[in-house]
Design a protein around this motif. Structure first.
Motif, PDB file in Angstrom:
ATOM      1  N   THR A   1     -18.147   6.963  21.253  1.00  0.00           N
ATOM      2  CA  THR A   1     -17.254   8.121  21.254  1.00  0.00           C
ATOM      3  C   THR A   1     -18.052   9.427  21.233  1.00  0.00           C
TER       4      THR A   1
ATOM      5  N   ILE B   1     -21.133   9.952  22.249  1.00  0.00           N
ATOM      6  CA  ILE B   1     -21.820  10.137  23.528  1.00  0.00           C
ATOM      7  C   ILE B   1     -20.834  10.581  24.600  1.00  0.00           C
ATOM      8  N   SER B   2     -19.628  10.020  24.581  1.00  0.00           N
ATOM      9  CA  SER B   2     -18.614  10.419  25.568  1.00  0.00           C
ATOM     10  C   SER B   2     -18.229  11.884  25.401  1.00  0.00           C
TER      11      SER B   2
ATOM     12  N   HIS C   1     -20.054  14.244  24.044  1.00  0.00           N
ATOM     13  CA  HIS C   1     -21.207  15.043  24.464  1.00  0.00           C
ATOM     14  C   HIS C   1     -21.307  15.093  25.981  1.00  0.00           C
ATOM     15  N   TYR C   2     -21.129  13.970  26.635  1.00  0.00           N
ATOM     16  CA  TYR C   2     -21.220  13.909  28.095  1.00  0.00           C
ATOM     17  C   TYR C   2     -20.147  14.778  28.748  1.00  0.00           C
ATOM     18  N   ASN C   3     -18.914  14.730  28.209  1.00  0.00           N
ATOM     19  CA  ASN C   3     -17.847  15.567  28.759  1.00  0.00           C
ATOM     20  C   ASN C   3     -18.175  17.049  28.602  1.00  0.00           C
TER      21      ASN C   3
ATOM     22  N   VAL D   1     -21.227  18.380  28.466  1.00  0.00           N
ATOM     23  CA  VAL D   1     -22.294  18.677  29.423  1.00  0.00           C
ATOM     24  C   VAL D   1     -21.724  18.759  30.833  1.00  0.00           C
ATOM     25  N   LEU D   2     -20.819  17.860  31.162  1.00  0.00           N
ATOM     26  CA  LEU D   2     -20.207  17.856  32.487  1.00  0.00           C
ATOM     27  C   LEU D   2     -19.404  19.132  32.724  1.00  0.00           C
ATOM     28  N   ASN D   3     -18.647  19.566  31.712  1.00  0.00           N
ATOM     29  CA  ASN D   3     -17.876  20.812  31.841  1.00  0.00           C
ATOM     30  C   ASN D   3     -18.801  22.007  32.015  1.00  0.00           C
ATOM     31  N   ASN D   4     -19.884  22.059  31.245  1.00  0.00           N
ATOM     32  CA  ASN D   4     -20.841  23.168  31.374  1.00  0.00           C
ATOM     33  C   ASN D   4     -21.482  23.167  32.758  1.00  0.00           C
ATOM     34  N   THR D   5     -21.819  21.994  33.253  1.00  0.00           N
ATOM     35  CA  THR D   5     -22.431  21.895  34.577  1.00  0.00           C
ATOM     36  C   THR D   5     -21.453  22.336  35.657  1.00  0.00           C
ATOM     37  N   THR D   6     -20.204  21.923  35.525  1.00  0.00           N
ATOM     38  CA  THR D   6     -19.186  22.315  36.502  1.00  0.00           C
ATOM     39  C   THR D   6     -18.988  23.825  36.492  1.00  0.00           C
TER      40      THR D   6
END
Length: 104
Positions: A61, A63-64, A66-68, A70-75
């Motif tokens: 949970t 990691i998920s 955190h990944y979301n 990071v994904l939002n920041n990258t987008t």
């Protein structure tokens, strides 16, 4: 030692049975204490596996999440960079058009 007569053979059997019962008293294989300790081991194993499962779910949970993030920041970063490139392209195009008008 075996004796030929029936009394000797029976005496040896009785001796063997008494030795067997003495051994069982010293080291009983199916005693309630051993069965209870076996149940404790299985319970302890089940509790440890349950705790490891909960820990694994918590880690997955985290990691998920955190990944979301990071994904939002990258987008957002790609979106901002895309807007900047569009503005730069538009500005360069305008400058080119202005220089073309000055030369003609």
């Amino acid at each position: 030692m075996e004796m030929v007569d029936d009394d000797g053979v029976y005496a040896n059997v009785e001796e063997l049975q008494s030795m067997k019962s003495t051994m069982q008293e010293r080291n009983p294989s199916n005693s309630p204490d051993k069965q209870h300790s076996g149940i404790r081991i299985y319970r302890l194993t089940a509790v440890c596996l349950g705790l490891l499962t909960v820990l694994l779910l918590i880690i997955i949970t985290a990691i998920s999440i955190h990944y979301n993030g990071v994904l939002n920041n990258t987008t957002e970063s790609y979106s901002t960079q895309s807007e900047n490139l569009t503005q730069l392209y538009s500005a360069l195009k305008d400058e080119r058009d202005q220089t073309d008008q000055l030369h003609h």
